[in-house]
Design an enzyme around this catalytic site. Structure first.
Site: not given
Ligand code: NAG
Ligand code: NAG
Ligand code: NAG
Ligand code: NAG
Ligand code: NAG
Ligand code: NAG
Length: 499
Positions: A46, A66, A79, A104, A149, A193-194, A332, A334, A399
């Site tokens: 994340q 992707h 990315d 964490r 995670h 995690n979860e 966790n 919410y 969380e």
């Molecule tokens: C890594 O990914 C990026 C796109 O997120 C790309 O532009 C880049 O060329 C990639 N690098 C390599 C070394 O593959």
């Molecule tokens: C449904 C829920 O609780 N979603 C959350 C769970 O935890 C992740 C992080 O690990 C959050 O990004 C989610 O929104």
């Protein structure tokens, strides 16, 4: 959003009534006790970015974003994310700035083991996490490290991922590398995690990676293997590392609260609890899946024409092996739901088997995520339930957070944390719940899985139009700084932190 000058003026913005602030009569309840640590969290996919840095392998999230970008609400990806791979020192600076006790984080399996297996360990991957952990320790911040995670290597997914029983062995190899490499410095590990969410959403519904819609059969199979993987990692730690490293190992369970829609229907609340939180907590704290769950799934499977229950069966040896494998109750939490028993449940995948229907109380305040209502009393209910059911284990709230839509004056988030922390402190002081950690989700707005960046939980915002991804503190960052500086819960207020 309208700026407000004093706390009293803020009330109309946050709709926090005077009586809500006063509800805790005993003022000493606002003091954060010695034994309660407060921190903030993120997870590898994340925030890190660096998806193809050095020799990192592809993981299931890289593949999903992707190959099927339409599965993410705003068609974004991780990315670059918050670029924490390069900006981890800045993250630590902010954690320190807000005076949090712990941070964490999670480790990216494919960054550490590019092939998924332990025959080749990435030096660059290890170096990144050593740098981050060292930076935390140098700043006197405790690292809480989640080993998994949701971002396992794609190559393992190609072999079935969590539906393959070999995943237990693959995970154990990975956990062994983690304990060996980081266990001298890290004293709190979380295995998974979860489990409920990655199994239900990843393998049941298929709306998050690896995106496999295998119905409840796939979700239960995933849960079965993942529970075994957790237990084996716990035993490995006991056998090889505990005497030298002296840390704590646990699992993090997703425990939303299910409150009875009509006060007399406590059975509905109990069923919903056992199907969600109990699904993994019962095997660990009491032994085997909860009886209510086994019976309901068996009946449901029979009615649907299966010859066997869709919930796999643990052998007596497996039940014994999983029982007791947790040094703390990772939780966790919410939000809350109302539940009732219905003949034909159309609820989410998990509750369908249970004959439970869930809904919201229209009086509950909603946040930037439509499923996330502010229900502080539901949090206290869950803390007391865990105390009663599992013999008052130490609880780490790993969380807890509220979402917004890129709002810098995030009064609602302050309100959320104020009300939930107040509820927590009452559970500690008044009800003797053994809560030892509270972790706000999240440090910085991050890639929120299938929601992308459309809703952020961060105390810091990110400048998404800049490749440098500058961190910009929201109002809640300064609120937390004051709470942590005084170690006392503070009413909401409005001065912003300066960098
Ligand atoms: C890594 O990914 C990026 C796109 O997120 C790309 O532009 C880049 O060329 C990639 N690098 C390599 C070394 O593959
Ligand atoms: C449904 C829920 O609780 N979603 C959350 C769970 O935890 C992740 C992080 O690990 C959050 O990004 C989610 O929104
Ligand atoms: C999931 O399984 C249940 C029970 O067999 C069945 O009623 C339902 O139609 C299945 N859903 C999908 C999407 O296959
Ligand atoms: C609970 O009470 C309501 C209203 O009195 C009644 O309609 C309902 O059937 C009761 N439910 C249960 C599970 O007893
Ligand atoms: C307030 O809480 C403290 C700490 O738990 C307790 O010692 C004290 O007796 C409480 N005071 C009242 C009036 O309830
Ligand atoms: C975000 O970055 C862009 C491009 O660098 C810059 O023009 C803009 O002022 C930044 N916004 C904030 C709020 O810092």
């Amino acid at each position: 959003m309208r700026k407000c000058l004093t706390y009293v003026l803020c009330l109309s913005v946050v709709t926090l009534s005077y009586s809500e602030v006063q509800a805790t009569k005993n003022d000493s309840y606002f003091v954060i006790p010695e034994g309660l640590k407060i921190g903030v969290g993120t997870s590898s996919y994340q925030v890190e970015g660096g998806w193809n840095a050095s020799d990192k392998g592809e993981n299931v999230w890289d593949r999903l974003v992707h190959s099927k970008p339409w599965m993410i609400l705003d068609e974004t990806d991780g990315d670059l994310a918050a670029d924490s791979y390069n900006k981890y020192k800045e993250d630590v600076h902010w954690v320190k700035r807000m005076k949090f006790d712990h941070y964490r984080i999670s480790l990216s399996w494919a960054r550490i083991l590019p092939t998924g297996l332990s025959n080749s360990v990435s030096r660059e991957g290890l170096r990144y996490y050593h740098n981050l952990i060292d930076e935390l320790l140098a700043n006197n911040i405790e690292p809480l490290v989640t080993i998994y995670h949701w971002d396992h290597p794609q190559v393992l997914e190609d072999m079935g991922g969590w539906t393959n029983h070999m995943m237990v062995k693959f995970y154990l190899e990975y956990a062994n590398v983690v304990f060996r490499e980081f266990g001298d410095k890290v004293k709190v590990f979380t295995t998974l995690n979860e489990l409920q969410l990655f199994c239900l959403s990843g393998y049941g519904i298929g709306e998050i990676a690896p995106g496999k819609p295998l119905n409840i059969t796939g979700a239960y199979l995933c849960g079965h293997n993942a529970l075994k993987a957790h237990a084996e990692a716990y035993h490995l730690y006991n056998r090889e590392y505990r005497s030298k490293q002296n840390g704590r190992v646990g699992i993090v369970s997703h425990c939303a609260s299910y409150l009875p829609k009509t006060p007399n229907d406590t059975l509905a609340a109990e069923i919903a609890f056992e199907f969600s939180c109990g699904w993994i907590s019962h095997p660990i704290y009491i032994g085997d899946y909860p009886k209510l769950m086994k019976d309901k799934v068996a009946q449901f499977s029979k009615d649907a024409g299966f010859t066997e229950s869709q919930l796999p069966v643990f052998s007596p040896a497996e039940i014994a092996r999983i029982k007791g494998t947790s040094d703390y109750f990772g939780m966790n939490h919410y939000t809350s739901f109302l539940v009732e028993q219905v003949p034909d449940s159309e609820s989410n995948l998990l509750l369908r088997d249970s004959g439970i229907k869930q809904s919201y109380d229209p009086s509950w305040e909603i946040t930037g995520m439509d499923w996330l209502n502010i229900v502080p009393h539901g949090f206290g209910y869950m803390l007391r339930k865990i105390k009663a059911k599992y013999n008052n284990p130490p609880v780490y709230v790993t969380e807890n957070g509220s979402a917004d839509n890129q709002i810098m004056d995030d009064h609602q988030r302050i309100k959320y944390h104020f009300l939930y922390l107040r509820e927590l402190l009452s559970a500690v002081y008044r009800d003797n719940c053994n809560v030892q950690k509270y972790t706000a989700w999240s440090l910085v707005d991050c890639f929120e899985w299938s929601t992308g960046y459309a809703a952020g939980f961060g105390l810091l915002a990110l400048n998404m139009s800049s490749p440098a991804r500058e961190r910009i503190p929201k109002l809640s960052a300064s609120w937390f700084e004051t709470v942590m500086g005084t170690r006392k819960l503070q009413p909401p207020f409005n001065s912003t932190l300066q960098k």
